[in-house]
Motif scaffolding. Sequence first.
Motif, PDB file in Angstrom:
ATOM      1  N   LYS A   1      -6.101  58.551 -20.585  1.00  0.00           N
ATOM      2  CA  LYS A   1      -5.794  57.288 -19.900  1.00  0.00           C
ATOM      3  C   LYS A   1      -6.437  57.219 -18.508  1.00  0.00           C
ATOM      4  CE  LYS A   1      -1.462  54.957 -19.207  1.00  0.00           C
ATOM      5  NZ  LYS A   1      -0.030  55.202 -19.379  1.00  0.00           N
ATOM      6  N   THR A   2      -6.320  58.316 -17.748  1.00  0.00           N
ATOM      7  CA  THR A   2      -6.864  58.329 -16.380  1.00  0.00           C
ATOM      8  C   THR A   2      -8.379  58.159 -16.416  1.00  0.00           C
ATOM      9  OG1 THR A   2      -5.187  59.987 -16.012  1.00  0.00           O
ATOM     10  CG2 THR A   2      -6.702  59.626 -14.205  1.00  0.00           C
TER      11      THR A   2
ATOM     12  N   ILE B   1     -10.202  56.652 -18.623  1.00  0.00           N
ATOM     13  CA  ILE B   1     -10.575  55.269 -18.965  1.00  0.00           C
ATOM     14  C   ILE B   1     -10.416  54.374 -17.731  1.00  0.00           C
ATOM     15  CG2 ILE B   1      -9.868  53.235 -20.308  1.00  0.00           C
ATOM     16  CD1 ILE B   1      -9.355  55.049 -22.641  1.00  0.00           C
ATOM     17  N   SER B   2      -9.305  54.581 -17.028  1.00  0.00           N
ATOM     18  CA  SER B   2      -9.076  53.720 -15.870  1.00  0.00           C
ATOM     19  C   SER B   2     -10.145  53.972 -14.793  1.00  0.00           C
ATOM     20  CB  SER B   2      -7.645  53.903 -15.389  1.00  0.00           C
ATOM     21  OG  SER B   2      -7.590  54.261 -14.074  1.00  0.00           O
TER      22      SER B   2
ATOM     23  N   LYS C   1     -13.167  54.935 -15.385  1.00  0.00           N
ATOM     24  CA  LYS C   1     -14.414  54.360 -15.900  1.00  0.00           C
ATOM     25  C   LYS C   1     -14.441  52.851 -15.629  1.00  0.00           C
ATOM     26  CE  LYS C   1     -17.360  54.342 -19.916  1.00  0.00           C
ATOM     27  NZ  LYS C   1     -17.393  54.282 -21.337  1.00  0.00           N
ATOM     28  N   GLN C   2     -13.255  52.209 -15.853  1.00  0.00           N
ATOM     29  CA  GLN C   2     -13.178  50.765 -15.615  1.00  0.00           C
ATOM     30  C   GLN C   2     -13.434  50.434 -14.147  1.00  0.00           C
ATOM     31  OE1 GLN C   2      -9.357  50.185 -17.330  1.00  0.00           O
ATOM     32  NE2 GLN C   2     -10.160  49.667 -19.359  1.00  0.00           N
ATOM     33  N   GLN C   3     -13.069  51.379 -13.261  1.00  0.00           N
ATOM     34  CA  GLN C   3     -13.319  51.150 -11.824  1.00  0.00           C
ATOM     35  C   GLN C   3     -14.736  51.581 -11.433  1.00  0.00           C
ATOM     36  OE1 GLN C   3     -10.210  53.338  -9.795  1.00  0.00           O
ATOM     37  NE2 GLN C   3      -8.760  52.654 -11.349  1.00  0.00           N
ATOM     38  N   ASN C   4     -15.570  51.872 -12.418  1.00  0.00           N
ATOM     39  CA  ASN C   4     -16.955  52.274 -12.174  1.00  0.00           C
ATOM     40  C   ASN C   4     -17.055  53.581 -11.396  1.00  0.00           C
ATOM     41  OD1 ASN C   4     -19.502  51.672 -12.837  1.00  0.00           O
ATOM     42  ND2 ASN C   4     -19.908  50.338 -11.065  1.00  0.00           N
TER      43      ASN C   4
END
Length: 288
Positions: free
Chosen positions: A273-274, A276-277, A279-282
């Motif tokens: 989960k961490t 992915i998050s 990654k979403q924040q670049n």
Amino acid sequence: MGKSSKDKRDIYYRLAKEQGWRARSAFKLLQIDEEFDLFKDVHKAVDLCAAPGSWSQVLTKKLNENRVNDASPPKIVAVDLQAMAPLEGVIQIQGDITKSSTAEQIISYFEGELADLVVCDGAPDVTGLHDMDEYIQAQLLLSALNITTHILRPGGTFVAKIFRGKDVTLLYAQLKVFFPVVTCSKPRSSRNSSIEAFVVCQNYAPPEGYTPTMANPLMDFSYGPENELLGTNRVIVPFVACGDLSGFDSDKTYPLEKESLDPLQPPISAPYKTAISLKQQNFYNKVP
Ligand code: SAM
């Protein structure tokens, strides 16, 4: 890996989503049941290492089918290290089955009553170091067996995942101390390429005078050549392939005929989960 490619690769993964099971493992328990009639007269059961909960779903369905008229609802206790989404009629405990505090919690839910069936699909995070994986799996199985000696009624059944490694005969010998009938079964939905199988231990009959204890006398047994069971001491148990052998083969790839479905129960606290998050924040592109 995208979900549709996993769908194509694994027919049981796809069938589980179509039929409403939380994991493909449901088919393993169902196919073992086809051979052993596991749920006959079962009203109380414990599901060790239960997340995400497909075996608990199978238990709920089968035990409710056994319920006659106004008999009290079946008792099902499910335990896992990981949190599990709620399932109606299933008591959930988040804990480690190798710890006595978890075992005590399970025992307390039974309030002096005994279970008819204990199942354990426990698997460690596989490291790829086969000796290590087999050792940890064996310790998990022995923890499950130890808990079972506290809560299973005489005559009851214990089903557990086992790795058929080189020391497996020692585990068979340990199981045989408590169960006169031990069979190693391989359901059709368990890949041939995997050393996983399931021991079905029937007719629980502990040795006379055996007192269950949380100081697990079975665990930390030193495996290795000095304890290898040889000659007449070598315990061999029957091996049974179960499930419809002309049915789907879990090692084969089948064409995807229907649109891919979402998993029924995505992990509620995925270990990635961490990542992915971030990654979403670049985050990863910013790291030099
Ligand atoms: N039978 C489950 C189902 O049908 O949904 C799948 C079980 S999954 C293959 C194996 C589970 O064992 C994982 O959820 C993992 O968290 C659990 N597990 C591994 N070690 C454990 C331990 N020491 N105590 C409790 N659970 C454990």
